[in-house]
Design a protein around this motif. Sequence first.
Motif, PDB file in Angstrom:
ATOM      1  N   MET A 133       0.819  -1.214   0.000  1.00 25.72           N
ATOM      2  CA  MET A 133       0.000   0.000   0.000  1.00 25.72           C
ATOM      3  C   MET A 133       0.854   1.266   0.000  1.00 25.72           C
ATOM      4  N   ASP A 134       0.401   2.255  -0.699  1.00 26.17           N
ATOM      5  CA  ASP A 134       0.972   3.601  -0.653  1.00 26.17           C
ATOM      6  C   ASP A 134       0.753   4.146   0.754  1.00 26.17           C
ATOM      7  N   SER A 136       1.175   6.982   1.986  1.00 22.75           N
ATOM      8  CA  SER A 136       0.586   8.317   2.104  1.00 22.75           C
ATOM      9  C   SER A 136      -0.922   8.230   2.293  1.00 22.75           C
ATOM     10  N   LYS A 137      -1.514   7.112   1.899  1.00 24.21           N
ATOM     11  CA  LYS A 137      -2.954   6.922   2.059  1.00 24.21           C
ATOM     12  C   LYS A 137      -3.367   6.837   3.518  1.00 24.21           C
ATOM     13  N   VAL A 138      -2.435   6.410   4.367  1.00 23.53           N
ATOM     14  CA  VAL A 138      -2.763   6.267   5.791  1.00 23.53           C
ATOM     15  C   VAL A 138      -1.963   7.255   6.638  1.00 23.53           C
ATOM     16  N   GLY A 139      -1.403   8.271   5.989  1.00 27.43           N
ATOM     17  CA  GLY A 139      -0.742   9.362   6.704  1.00 27.43           C
ATOM     18  C   GLY A 139       0.645   9.062   7.237  1.00 27.43           C
ATOM     19  N   GLU A 141       3.584   8.497   5.493  1.00 22.98           N
ATOM     20  CA  GLU A 141       4.696   9.153   4.802  1.00 22.98           C
ATOM     21  C   GLU A 141       4.959  10.533   5.389  1.00 22.98           C
ATOM     22  N   VAL A 161       6.809   6.234  -4.884  1.00 24.02           N
ATOM     23  CA  VAL A 161       5.757   6.075  -3.870  1.00 24.02           C
ATOM     24  C   VAL A 161       6.309   5.277  -2.699  1.00 24.02           C
ATOM     25  N   LYS A 163       6.221   2.794   0.241  1.00 21.62           N
ATOM     26  CA  LYS A 163       5.358   1.650   0.517  1.00 21.62           C
ATOM     27  C   LYS A 163       5.881   0.766   1.649  1.00 21.62           C
ATOM     28  N   GLU A 337      -2.000  -3.991   0.284  1.00 21.72           N
ATOM     29  CA  GLU A 337      -3.057  -3.288  -0.435  1.00 21.72           C
ATOM     30  C   GLU A 337      -4.335  -4.122  -0.394  1.00 21.72           C
ATOM     31  N   GLN A 342      -7.126  -1.752   7.749  1.00 21.86           N
ATOM     32  CA  GLN A 342      -6.201  -0.699   7.363  1.00 21.86           C
ATOM     33  C   GLN A 342      -5.791   0.199   8.532  1.00 21.86           C
ATOM     34  N   GLU A 343      -6.763   0.656   9.301  1.00 25.31           N
ATOM     35  CA  GLU A 343      -6.452   1.560  10.415  1.00 25.31           C
ATOM     36  C   GLU A 343      -5.580   0.872  11.461  1.00 25.31           C
TER      37      GLU A 343
END
Length: 455
Positions: A133-134, A136-139, A141, A161, A163, A337, A342-343
């Motif tokens: 998973m990227d 940055s999607k979960v803050g 990065e 990206v 990961k 991914e 996720q959280e």
Amino acid sequence: MKKIIALVMSLTLMTSLVACGGGNSNTKNSNENAATPEVTEEADPTESTILGNANADKTLVVWTFTDEVKGMISDYYLKDNPDLPYNIEVVVVPTENYQTKLDPVLASGKNAPDVFTMEAAFVKKYIDSPFTMDLSKVGLEAKAGDTLPYVLDVAKDKDGVLKGLSWQGTPGAFFYRRSIAKEYLGVSEPDEVQALMNDFDGFIDVARTLDEKSGGKVHAISGTGDLTQVFYAAREHAWVENDTLVIDDKIKELFETAKILKDENLTTDAEQWSEAWFAGMSGDDVFGYLLPTWGLHYVLKTNAENATSGTSTSGDWGMVQGPSPYFWGGTWVGLREGTEMQEAAAQLVEYLTLNDDFLTAWAKNTGDFLSDQVVVDKIKGDFSEEFLAGQNHYDYFAEMAPKIDASKLQGSDYDIQALLGEQLIAYSNGEKDFDTAMEDFKAEVQNAFPTINVE
């Protein structure tokens, strides 16, 4: 922890001349003068452990090749987070089976982990895949600004990206015997020794001096395979650029340096991880070893005592950068991914790699060198290593780590370097000239990677 050492050994065999994070194994080998990590642990079955709230309806699944992560979760994460509304299943897969078991579950998504670890040898394989998973999607990065740049570079895909993240840095060093330096070089302190080997010309000069003044008794290193990690890190070009194989000038320098050391008998001609290689750590005929952070705790320390005489070289070692900055190994953690947790997955990864309190405690309890530069700066003055005659190795590693460049790391590196190693052996032994070795290397790369252009 034995699984970590086993992985290190298997990966080294791929990248060193012989087939070309550490563990705490201290198992004695039957050889009289050496102790080698046992590798039978690789045959152990996959271990699955439920941690935390066993009665919870949801489970966060973590896959790892190192049982180190299980200890981090049970001894630190769950103690700091005792009321999680889910349990955590930690699956420790034997190192030789890790990728073959992980790949199909990632592809199918069935029984796949939410979080999984990646070693330097194969991290790019997963970073460049659609399965990670990227961040940055979960803050995550945005929160990783204090992490060593090279650690971040390793975990970025071809498009830049991010990961994956890691709690550790693994800068490499040259560990040397102080008494040997004093007797034959006239110096013993780290700054004095480093001044003699700021590059490989200086390193060869030191090797020749040791040979001459000791009457051939003392060798600079155990074997030419010890050089490979340093030269690979010093390259200006990646192995593959624009889909074309690139043979960097440092590769020729590696071959030339190995040939000099071989022809002039400046090594003991021992293969990495062999009994003879380990024996030099408790003997008096090897000046030093090129090893990363984990090499101090899990290789040198565990092999410093001579099984026959009972004597130990502990306290007679020093540490310097050596001829060039490099890194070796490391463990990265990523989110799958498509995970439905996720959280929770992001919370765990953030804790293991970015939580200042955890990182501080982990470093002080284990000696592991951290990837977080701010935390390192806060704690680096607190270390004194008795094995290194009181030297603050942590402070030295802190100086070395920012110099590392990992931007050239690619997923095919270890396979390509394994093929190169076969040619390096042949060249060093005088079986091929350089041009023939390179032509054979190119042919083997073309056969293994048909999509790479070989000119």
